[in-house]
Scaffold this motif. Structure first.
Motif, PDB file in Angstrom:
ATOM      1  N   GLY A  65       0.464  -0.984   0.163  1.00 44.91           N
ATOM      2  CA  GLY A  65       0.009  -0.172  -0.094  1.00 44.91           C
ATOM      3  C   GLY A  65       0.596   1.409  -0.208  1.00 44.91           C
ATOM      4  O   GLY A  65       0.281   2.501  -0.107  1.00 44.91           O
ATOM      5  N   GLY A  66       2.213   1.131   0.191  1.00 44.09           N
ATOM      6  CA  GLY A  66       3.146   1.891   0.239  1.00 44.09           C
ATOM      7  C   GLY A  66       4.037   2.274  -1.160  1.00 44.09           C
ATOM      8  O   GLY A  66       3.731   1.636  -2.480  1.00 44.09           O
ATOM      9  N   ALA A  67       4.383   3.368  -1.322  1.00 39.09           N
ATOM     10  CA  ALA A  67       5.039   3.934  -2.740  1.00 39.09           C
ATOM     11  C   ALA A  67       6.061   4.726  -2.570  1.00 39.09           C
ATOM     12  O   ALA A  67       6.276   5.163  -1.576  1.00 39.09           O
ATOM     13  CB  ALA A  67       3.929   4.460  -3.567  1.00 39.09           C
ATOM     14  N   ALA A  68       7.157   4.806  -2.807  1.00 36.56           N
ATOM     15  CA  ALA A  68       8.593   5.174  -2.956  1.00 36.56           C
ATOM     16  C   ALA A  68       8.698   5.751  -4.243  1.00 36.56           C
ATOM     17  O   ALA A  68       8.652   5.844  -6.084  1.00 36.56           O
ATOM     18  CB  ALA A  68       9.806   4.244  -3.049  1.00 36.56           C
TER      19      ALA A  68
ATOM     20  N   GLN B 281       4.988  16.121   6.890  1.00 36.19           N
ATOM     21  CA  GLN B 281       6.286  15.969   7.015  1.00 36.19           C
ATOM     22  C   GLN B 281       6.845  14.380   8.109  1.00 36.19           C
ATOM     23  O   GLN B 281       7.917  13.506   7.447  1.00 36.19           O
ATOM     24  CB  GLN B 281       7.069  16.411   7.867  1.00 36.19           C
ATOM     25  N   SER B 282       6.014  13.574   8.819  1.00 35.42           N
ATOM     26  CA  SER B 282       5.917  12.688   9.100  1.00 35.42           C
ATOM     27  C   SER B 282       5.625  11.019   8.747  1.00 35.42           C
ATOM     28  O   SER B 282       5.947  10.498   9.337  1.00 35.42           O
ATOM     29  CB  SER B 282       5.024  12.896  10.767  1.00 35.42           C
ATOM     30  N   ALA B 283       4.730  11.912   7.391  1.00 35.84           N
ATOM     31  CA  ALA B 283       4.680  10.603   5.866  1.00 35.84           C
ATOM     32  C   ALA B 283       5.421  10.461   5.307  1.00 35.84           C
ATOM     33  O   ALA B 283       4.855   9.540   4.925  1.00 35.84           O
ATOM     34  CB  ALA B 283       2.960  11.028   6.047  1.00 35.84           C
ATOM     35  N   ILE B 284       6.137  11.379   4.753  1.00 38.44           N
ATOM     36  CA  ILE B 284       7.721  10.618   3.903  1.00 38.44           C
ATOM     37  C   ILE B 284       8.729  10.345   5.185  1.00 38.44           C
ATOM     38  O   ILE B 284       8.835  10.861   5.855  1.00 38.44           O
ATOM     39  CB  ILE B 284       7.802  12.078   3.825  1.00 38.44           C
TER      40      ILE B 284
ATOM     41  N   CYS C  12      15.419   8.241  -1.779  1.00 42.19           N
ATOM     42  CA  CYS C  12      14.280   7.310  -2.275  1.00 42.19           C
ATOM     43  C   CYS C  12      13.774   8.136  -1.051  1.00 42.19           C
ATOM     44  O   CYS C  12      14.317   7.913  -0.071  1.00 42.19           O
ATOM     45  CB  CYS C  12      15.020   5.898  -2.077  1.00 42.19           C
ATOM     46  N   ALA C  13      12.876   8.542  -1.751  1.00 41.24           N
ATOM     47  CA  ALA C  13      11.522   8.688  -0.837  1.00 41.24           C
ATOM     48  C   ALA C  13      10.646   7.761  -0.639  1.00 41.24           C
ATOM     49  O   ALA C  13      10.087   7.588  -1.349  1.00 41.24           O
ATOM     50  CB  ALA C  13      11.147  10.223  -1.103  1.00 41.24           C
ATOM     51  N   TYR C  14       9.857   7.630   0.392  1.00 46.60           N
ATOM     52  CA  TYR C  14       8.574   6.853   0.749  1.00 46.60           C
ATOM     53  C   TYR C  14       7.509   6.842   1.678  1.00 46.60           C
ATOM     54  O   TYR C  14       7.518   7.397   2.730  1.00 46.60           O
ATOM     55  CB  TYR C  14       9.112   5.302   1.203  1.00 46.60           C
ATOM     56  N   SER C  15       5.354   6.385   1.489  1.00 45.72           N
ATOM     57  CA  SER C  15       5.123   6.763   2.391  1.00 45.72           C
ATOM     58  C   SER C  15       3.860   6.164   1.959  1.00 45.72           C
ATOM     59  O   SER C  15       3.692   5.013   1.261  1.00 45.72           O
ATOM     60  CB  SER C  15       4.846   8.546   1.785  1.00 45.72           C
ATOM     61  N   PHE C  16       3.004   5.802   3.106  1.00 44.70           N
ATOM     62  CA  PHE C  16       1.774   5.225   2.697  1.00 44.70           C
ATOM     63  C   PHE C  16       0.876   5.770   2.642  1.00 44.70           C
ATOM     64  O   PHE C  16      -0.677   6.150   2.363  1.00 44.70           O
ATOM     65  CB  PHE C  16       1.696   4.424   3.956  1.00 44.70           C
ATOM     66  N   GLU C  17       0.685   7.744   2.536  1.00 44.82           N
ATOM     67  CA  GLU C  17      -0.173   8.583   2.032  1.00 44.82           C
ATOM     68  C   GLU C  17       0.080   8.834   1.035  1.00 44.82           C
ATOM     69  O   GLU C  17       0.743  10.305   0.704  1.00 44.82           O
ATOM     70  CB  GLU C  17      -0.248   9.386   3.234  1.00 44.82           C
ATOM     71  N   LEU C  18      -0.656   8.310   0.468  1.00 43.39           N
ATOM     72  CA  LEU C  18      -0.342   8.128  -1.738  1.00 43.39           C
ATOM     73  C   LEU C  18      -0.729   9.616  -1.997  1.00 43.39           C
ATOM     74  O   LEU C  18       0.383  10.329  -2.798  1.00 43.39           O
ATOM     75  CB  LEU C  18      -0.956   7.227  -2.013  1.00 43.39           C
ATOM     76  N   ASP C  19      -1.609   9.991  -1.269  1.00 42.62           N
ATOM     77  CA  ASP C  19      -2.589  11.114  -2.126  1.00 42.62           C
ATOM     78  C   ASP C  19      -0.949  12.097  -1.462  1.00 42.62           C
ATOM     79  O   ASP C  19      -1.332  13.358  -2.873  1.00 42.62           O
ATOM     80  CB  ASP C  19      -3.803  11.336  -1.219  1.00 42.62           C
ATOM     81  N   ALA C  20      -1.536  12.769  -0.537  1.00 45.80           N
ATOM     82  CA  ALA C  20       0.090  13.442  -0.224  1.00 45.80           C
ATOM     83  C   ALA C  20       1.187  13.535  -0.622  1.00 45.80           C
ATOM     84  O   ALA C  20       1.674  14.597  -1.276  1.00 45.80           O
ATOM     85  CB  ALA C  20       0.123  13.830   1.155  1.00 45.80           C
ATOM     86  N   PHE C  21       1.444  12.023  -1.090  1.00 41.42           N
ATOM     87  CA  PHE C  21       2.846  11.650  -1.692  1.00 41.42           C
ATOM     88  C   PHE C  21       2.765  11.823  -2.931  1.00 41.42           C
ATOM     89  O   PHE C  21       4.344  12.885  -3.679  1.00 41.42           O
ATOM     90  CB  PHE C  21       2.938  10.599  -1.213  1.00 41.42           C
TER      91      PHE C  21
END
Length: 136
Positions: A18-21, A66-69, A79-88
């Motif tokens: 469910g995450g993305a990078a 900031q805390s989601a990335i 490489c940056a990653y997050s599970f909050e895809l819209d904000a990412f």
């Protein structure tokens, strides 16, 4: 223009969890002239240098995310990653746009500090310091 084209040379990689990078290989030589402006300070355009630049961008333009990335850069790869895809996705588009604005990215870069991975010598110095403290 589709999203992946819009952020090129950064790549968007979705994971099964469910995450993305967002990834950039430093061998692509993207924005090398920017990092050369401060190479005497230790910048070389490594993944760690890109991470420092992205952190300043996030602090100034995406403080609520900031805390989601998170980051997992290496010398040859940002490489940056997050599970909050819209904000990412917003981060990825905005960061790429900032990179294309020479004045803006130079301004952000002026507040970036070089990050270097810990070396064997660094570890040895830390251990020596610990041993010296214990001797006192």
């Amino acid at each position: 223009m589709d999203f992946t084209t819009q952020i090129t040379p950064f790549s968007w990689i979705e994971h099964e969890n469910g995450g993305a990078a967002v990834v950039l290989y430093t061998s692509d030589n993207y924005k090398t002239e920017l990092f050369k402006t401060r190479e005497n300070e230790g910048f070389e355009g490594s993944g760690y240098d890109w991470e420092s630049l992205a952190e300043v961008y996030i602090q100034e333009y995406f403080p609520d995310s900031q805390s989601a990335i998170e980051f997992d850069s290496e010398h040859m790869m940002f490489c940056a990653y997050s599970f909050e895809l819209d904000a990412f996705r917003c981060f990825a588009i905005g960061f790429k746009e900032a990179c294309e604005n020479d004045e803006l990215i130079a301004d952000l870069f002026s507040r970036t500090t070089p990050q270097k991975p810990i070396t064997v010598d660094d570890i040895q110095n830390i251990l020596d310091d610990i041993l010296n403290i214990k001797k006192k």
